[in-house]
Scaffold this active site. Structure first.
Site, short mmCIF file in Angstrom:
data_model
loop_
_atom_site.label_atom_id
_atom_site.label_comp_id
_atom_site.label_asym_id
_atom_site.label_seq_id
_atom_site.Cartn_x
_atom_site.Cartn_y
_atom_site.Cartn_z
CG HIS A 154 -2.13 0.65 1.27
ND1 HIS A 154 -2.41 1.69 -0.06
CD2 HIS A 154 -3.14 1.13 2.08
CE1 HIS A 154 -3.52 2.23 0.34
NE2 HIS A 154 -3.85 2.14 1.51
CD GLN A 185 -2.62 4.68 4.83
OE1 GLN A 185 -3.50 4.66 4.40
NE2 GLN A 185 -2.16 5.71 5.86
CG ASP A 241 -3.47 -2.26 8.91
OD1 ASP A 241 -4.54 -1.77 8.81
OD2 ASP A 241 -2.90 -3.00 8.22
CB CYS A 282 -3.14 2.92 7.28
SG CYS A 282 -4.10 1.19 7.93
N1 CP Z 1 -6.13 3.45 4.59
C1 CP Z 1 -7.05 3.15 3.64
O1 CP Z 1 -6.37 2.85 2.51
O2 CP Z 1 -8.31 3.53 3.79
P1 CP Z 1 -9.41 2.96 2.80
O3 CP Z 1 -9.28 1.81 2.87
O4 CP Z 1 -10.59 3.49 3.40
O5 CP Z 1 -9.11 3.48 1.26
N1 NVA Z 2 -4.19 -4.10 5.76
C1 NVA Z 2 -5.25 -3.58 5.61
C2 NVA Z 2 -5.06 -1.93 5.13
C3 NVA Z 2 -6.32 -1.22 4.98
C4 NVA Z 2 -6.05 0.13 4.52
C5 NVA Z 2 -6.08 -4.13 4.49
O1 NVA Z 2 -5.44 -4.55 3.59
O2 NVA Z 2 -7.38 -4.15 4.46
#
Ligand code: CP
Ligand code: NVA
Length: 307
Positions: A134, A137, A226, A266
């Site tokens: 990600h 982020q 997270d 996040c």
């Molecule tokens: N942190 C983040 O990516 O949030 P969403 O899943 O809401 O996009």
């Molecule tokens: N680790 C989480 C991050 C969400 C922004 C997911 O992948 O669901």
């Protein structure tokens, strides 16, 4: 043309340290202008395709708003429309979309699908989250650390929780930038070895993998967590809640960090699981500044990557 050394942002390892400096310099310049509604439209008549195979609040809204603030249009596309790799090949989707739009932001499960899209697309492809990474982020997170602590160099960042996409992108950031990273997870939930190896081969990585939360958090400048069950792992949520309980970020754990430490998440957060209300709403928390910075950092990324 891209104003960075890369055409795509699939992981943070696509970037050079100079690219990160450039993204943050643009972010710093544009943030006050955007907040005061006086940012010039640098990308009129451009279109950003936003493909989502998982839910989103922050990523979807911040990318769509960022595109609009640059004068570009955005398209929200779910898996019902294009059937990436099912209705037609990922490569054909990349070729056709590249004829229509000026950038593609994608959130999906399989990281290799984003790599394949990027390999064939002639417009920038930006990873808005995969099971593996990600990057947007963590770029916003590092920017938030710099805003609040005056720089990330030499700081101790401790991620407590699952060795997931967020942990992986922190590892990639640590390969590029000079900070100490501790990833603290239950033994069976450590980050993927291939991600650690790739980051180690990239540069000087100061990474410690730990399974002892109190020890890991000692003297931390940044404490990060997270969700314990990521999108797609909902069936494991109950089992994980038991295994991860000792890894909850609560006041007791935070007492081991520096007095001036900041707490990031996040989001979305599962209050009472990986983080308590006291910490989320407490004096150390910077989680909403962090969420806002998704918009500012991604707008800079679009500004620099989109033609
Ligand atoms: N942190 C983040 O990516 O949030 P969403 O899943 O809401 O996009
Ligand atoms: N680790 C989480 C991050 C969400 C922004 C997911 O992948 O669901």
């Amino acid at each position: 043309m891209s104003k960075l050394s890369t055409q795509h942002l699939v992981t943070i390892l696509d970037l050079s340290r100079e690219d990160v400096d450039r993204i943050f310099a643009t972010t710093r310049e544009q943030k006050p202008q955007a907040r005061e509604h006086r940012l010039a439209h640098s990308h009129p008549n451009r279109t950003l395709a936003c493909i989502f195979h998982k839910p989103s609040l922050r990523t979807r809204i911040s990318f769509e708003v960022a595109a609009g603030q640059l004068g570009a249009k955005s398209l929200y596309i779910t898996d019902k429309e294009i059937g990436l790799g099912q209705r037609e090949s990922i490569e054909d989707v990349a070729r056709v979309l590249s004829r229509f739009v000026d950038g593609i932001m994608i959130r999906t499960f399989d990281h290799s699908h984003v790599e394949r899209l990027a390999a064939e697309a002639t417009v920038p492809v930006i990873n808005g989250l995969t099971d593996l990474a990600h990057p947007c982020q963590i770029l916003a997170d590092v920017f938030t650390v710099e805003e609040h602590l005056g720089g990330i160099e030499g700081r101790k960042v401790v991620y407590v929780g699952d060795g997931n996409n967020i942990a992986h992108s922190w590892i990639n950031a640590a390969a590029l930038l000079d900070f100490r990273l501790v990833i603290c997870t239950p033994r069976d939930y450590a980050p993927e070895a291939s991600v650690v190896e790739a980051a180690r081969s990239k540069g000087s990585l100061d990474l410690t993998i730990s399974h002892e939360p109190a020890e890991a958090v000692r003297d931390a400048d940044v404490v990060y967590t997270d969700v314990w069950a990521s999108m797609g792992q909902e069936a494991e949520a109950e089992e994980r809640a038991k295994i991860f309980q000792p890894f909850q970020v609560n006041d007791a754990l935070l007492s081991h960090a520096k007095d001036e430490a900041i707490v990031l998440h996040c989001l979305p957060a599962h209050r009472g699981l990986e983080i308590t209300d006291e910490v989320m709403d407490g004096v150390h928390s910077r989680v909403y500044d962090e969420a806002e910075n998704r918009l500012h950092v991604q707008r800079a990324i679009l500004h620099l990557l989109m033609p």
